[in-house]
Write a protein that holds these residues in place. Structure first.
Motif, PDB file in Angstrom:
ATOM      1  N   ALA A  88       0.838  -1.206   0.000  1.00  0.00           N
ATOM      2  CA  ALA A  88       0.000   0.000   0.000  1.00  0.00           C
ATOM      3  C   ALA A  88       0.869   1.251   0.000  1.00  0.00           C
ATOM      4  O   ALA A  88       0.638   2.176  -0.779  1.00  0.00           O
ATOM      5  CB  ALA A  88      -0.937  -0.011   1.206  1.00  0.00           C
ATOM      6  N   ARG A  89       1.885   1.257   0.846  1.00  0.00           N
ATOM      7  CA  ARG A  89       2.770   2.429   0.903  1.00  0.00           C
ATOM      8  C   ARG A  89       3.495   2.635  -0.423  1.00  0.00           C
ATOM      9  O   ARG A  89       3.630   3.770  -0.885  1.00  0.00           O
ATOM     10  CB  ARG A  89       3.760   2.267   2.048  1.00  0.00           C
ATOM     11  CG  ARG A  89       3.105   2.464   3.390  1.00  0.00           C
ATOM     12  CD  ARG A  89       4.090   2.422   4.528  1.00  0.00           C
ATOM     13  NE  ARG A  89       3.386   2.613   5.782  1.00  0.00           N
ATOM     14  CZ  ARG A  89       3.805   2.159   6.937  1.00  0.00           C
ATOM     15  NH1 ARG A  89       4.939   1.494   7.026  1.00  0.00           N
ATOM     16  NH2 ARG A  89       3.102   2.366   8.033  1.00  0.00           N
ATOM     17  N   ALA A  90       3.950   1.548  -1.028  1.00  0.00           N
ATOM     18  CA  ALA A  90       4.651   1.648  -2.317  1.00  0.00           C
ATOM     19  C   ALA A  90       3.730   2.212  -3.397  1.00  0.00           C
ATOM     20  O   ALA A  90       4.179   2.892  -4.318  1.00  0.00           O
ATOM     21  CB  ALA A  90       5.194   0.284  -2.736  1.00  0.00           C
ATOM     22  N   ALA A  91       2.434   1.937  -3.282  1.00  0.00           N
ATOM     23  CA  ALA A  91       1.463   2.416  -4.260  1.00  0.00           C
ATOM     24  C   ALA A  91       0.917   3.801  -3.907  1.00  0.00           C
ATOM     25  O   ALA A  91       0.082   4.345  -4.630  1.00  0.00           O
ATOM     26  CB  ALA A  91       0.311   1.421  -4.374  1.00  0.00           C
ATOM     27  N   GLY A  92       1.370   4.349  -2.776  1.00  0.00           N
ATOM     28  CA  GLY A  92       0.893   5.662  -2.361  1.00  0.00           C
ATOM     29  C   GLY A  92      -0.493   5.644  -1.756  1.00  0.00           C
ATOM     30  O   GLY A  92      -1.189   6.660  -1.735  1.00  0.00           O
TER      31      GLY A  92
END
Length: 88
Positions: free
Chosen positions: A21-25
């Protein structure tokens, strides 16, 4: 995500999902709730968290039972329903 940290396998584990999720913003919040026992403080935390997050919010757990139950509880409280009314 209402799963406990050990729930899920592979990319579906809480830690992997948080990273993805963090990598995808995309924002990610985990409120660990046991499938066997829901505590009032967990519902309070869920409600406060969902209230402050930008919408739309996607809520899930491993089976959908906790996520569905929390959504119904939240809606019932906001609408001023009794427990019996919410179940109906």
């Amino acid at each position: 995500d209402l799963r406990a940290p050990g729930e899920g396998q592979g990319d579906a584990k809480v830690s992997c999902e948080r990273s993805a999720a963090r990598a995808a913003g995309v924002g990610y919040v985990n409120i660990p709730v046991s499938a066997d026992r829901v505590l009032p403080r967990q519902i309070d935390r869920y409600r406060a968290t969902v209230e402050r997050l930008p919408k739309p919010v996607r809520v899930h757990c491993a089976s959908g039972k906790r996520a569905g139950s929390f959504a119904v509880i939240d809606s019932a409280i906001r609408d001023g329903l009794s427990g019996d009314e919410a179940v109906r």
